[in-house]
Design an enzyme around this catalytic site. Structure first.
Site: not given
Ligand code: PEP
Ligand code: MG
Length: 586
Positions: A190, A432, A456, A503
């Site tokens: 992230h 995910e 993920d 996404c």
């Protein structure tokens, strides 16, 4: 020249500042009574040293920025002189024979926690002051002199750190941070995602080579190729200047397609939307030419603050995004805490495998009040635009059902209160986890859309930690296992007439775009600055060729062969996007 993993494009040059972002948390320990005098002397010496360091920083700031800015450090000095705090520390050392490290940490943390529990920004700043000073004292006691912290940055610089957590990164001021370099980390952490969103050039995962970077050195950071050049020569600067010029002119040339649709040469339309982390990001979304938001990572509303955002605050944030982008859709992903995004005020104990642990929907289904607050806020905001709800980390039907039960409860409550909401709000799940992809046929019967979280999905399917630079080479989006899971999901969605988007970061990776659309993905959601390039690429390829590529990929065993083919197709479509080398780095 050092080499790491390029995670955020751009070139910057500046002076190095070394940050220490990891917090020292001393273990509980005592000492022998005979050592009492020595331990107390150690404490006094550390306090004196800390005072000296703070005064030195304060004097430097006064010279550079003036008296007003340097006054911040008065508060730090006051912490060091606080009688209640010092008395408690001395008592723990003298009477309980606890080490000064542990005594100082526990006493100061008690005050900091009490202050941060109060919903008041002044008091929460004082809690931050106490924690800052404590880290300096601990650093001195433990022989680890403290380096600068994120909030110490006073001039534009290149930040070098062992690691930056997503919360550290969210606090970076792009005006002060020209770029950053870390020892650990990888493309889909992230931290990397935020760097791209903030448009700060970054190179992660430098490993031990990071030791070469010293405070004050001038370095050039190449976020396209992952190079860090120490004391660059005039020739290097000239070559990089040219690279930047070429990239800038590409960006400028993309201005004209911002309002055009993302349609392939042979007329197939793709929905191209944006990923955001904050309500304030909507401006960038609008400018980018994206169709709404495909992923609003709401957890960033919760971090870097001493309290949880209440329903009203969340409602305002969601309403702002919904209103600003209406009638375009905005997909709000419910809270995805855990993994590398942690909160101090939700009590998540340290876990051996946080990404496999108490995370996202799992946490929300247990912390029901926390979840209901968010669901109510989203429902209330849904009348102001085109909101959709998306649950993260779903691994089985039960989780989807349980989340929907809570959502129904919130609907009932709001009806009872006479508060309006969009009755037909669409619900989707992120795909995910491998199990979600495998049961996509069942999930598809209960949701209105899928969005594949490749970040993920790849780490869980290939068992490759998305943060670990040592195994970054094994993190392969073109692994046939991943492509088959994507295809399974798309097919399951199509059988129920629901759309499937992506996404995860794979959607914004230009090389992967032909492959994803060839596999039947109908929506790509990418970080705003990438929207124009992804659009240009979609507009420069034929769906027929993308489908051929996908067909080949689904029948191929080799990730590298698949990668080479999709790379070729993307590069042939828009060659200029891939010219990122200077002569030097070729
Ligand atoms: C993903 O996993 O691909 C995703 C989009 O979610 P996050 O990166 O926030 O985990
Ligand atoms: Mg995810």
């Amino acid at each position: 020249m050092l080499r790491g993993i390029p995670v955020s494009q751009g070139v910057s040059q500046g002076r190095v500042i070394v940050l220490n972002c990891s917090r020292i948390v001393p273990a509980k320990a005592g000492f022998e009574i005979d050592d009492q005098a020595e331990e107390e002397a150690r404490l006094q010496a550390a306090l004196a040293e800390t005072r000296k360091q703070i005064t030195a920083v304060q004097n430097r700031l006064r010279d550079e920025l003036g008296a007003k800015e340097s006054m911040i450090f008065d508060a730090h000095l006051l912490v060091l002189e606080d009688p209640a705090l010092l008395e408690e520390v001395h008592r723990k050392v003298q009477d309980e024979h606890l080490t000064p490290e542990y005594a100082f940490y526990t006493a100061s943390e008690k005050y900091a926690e009490a202050l941060s529990a109060v919903d008041d920004s002044y008091l929460s700043e004082r809690a931050a002051d106490i924690r800052d000073v404590t880290q300096r004292v601990l650093g001195n006691l433990m022989g680890q002199p403290q380096q600068a912290s994120v909030s110490d940055l006073t001039e534009p610089c290149i930040v070098v750190a062992n690691d930056l957590t997503p919360s550290d990164t969210a606090q970076l001021d792009p005006a002060k941070v020209l770029g950053f370099v870390t020892e650990v980390g990888s493309r889909t952490s992230h931290t990397a995602i935020l760097a791209r969103s903030l448009q700060i050039p970054a190179v992660l995962g430098l490993g031990e080579a990071i030791e070469e970077l010293k405070p004050g050195q001038t370095v050039l950071l190449d976020g396209f190729n992952g190079f860090v050049v120490i004391t660059p020569s005039d020739q290097t600067l000239f070559e990089y200047g040219q690279l930047v010029e070429r990239q800038t002119s590409i960006e400028e040339s993309l201005d004209e397609i911002r309002t055009e649709p993302a349609t392939t040469l042979d007329g197939h339309s793709i929905t191209l939307s944006a990923n955001i982390e904050r309500a304030g990001d909507v401006e960038a979304v609008r400018k980018s030419g994206a169709t709404g938001v495909g992923l609003f990572r709401t957890e960033f509303l919760y971090i870097n603050r001493p309290n949880l955002p209440d329903e009203e605050e969340q409602f305002q944030a969601y309403k702002k995004v919904a209103e600003s982008l209406a009638p375009e859709p905005v997909i709000i992903r419910t809270l995805d805490l855990g993994g590398d995004k942690l909160l101090s005020h939700v009590n998540v104990a340290a876990e051996m495998n946080p990404f496999l642990g108490w995370r996202a929907i799992r946490l929300c289904l247990e912390e029901k009040d926390l979840f209901r607050t968010q669901l109510r806020a989203i429902l209330r905001a849904s009348t102001f635009g085109n909101l959709k709800i998306m649950y993260p980390m779903v691994s089985g039907m039960d989780e989807l059902d349980a989340a929907n039960v809570l959502l129904d409860e919130c609907r009932e409550q709001l009806r009872g209160e006479g508060v309006g909401f969009a009755e037909d709000i669409e619900i989707g799940v992120m795909i995910e986890t491998p199990s979600a992809a495998m049961i996509a046929d069942s999930l598809a019967k209960h949701v209105q859309f899928f969005s594949i979280g490749t970040n993920d999905l790849i780490q869980y399917s290939l068992a490759v930690d998305r943060l670990n630079e040592k195994i970054a080479h094994l993190y392969e989006p073109t692994h046939p296992g991943i492509l088959r899971l994507i295809k399974t999901t798309v097919d399951a969605g199509q059988a129920q007439q629901i759309w499937t988007g992506v996404c995860g970061e794979m959607a914004g990776d230009l090389v992967m775009v032909p492959l994803l659309i060839g596999l039947g993905v109908g929506e790509l959601s990418v970080v705003s600055p990438m929207v124009p390039r992804v659009k240009k690429l979609i507009r420069s390829i034929e769906m027929a060729k993308a489908r051929e590529l996908a067909e080949f990929a689904l029948n191929c065993d080799s990730p590298s062969e698949i990668l080479a083919r999709t790379e070729r197709l993307a590069q042939e479509a828009v060659p200029s996007f891939f010219e990122k080398s200077t002569q030097r780095s070729e």
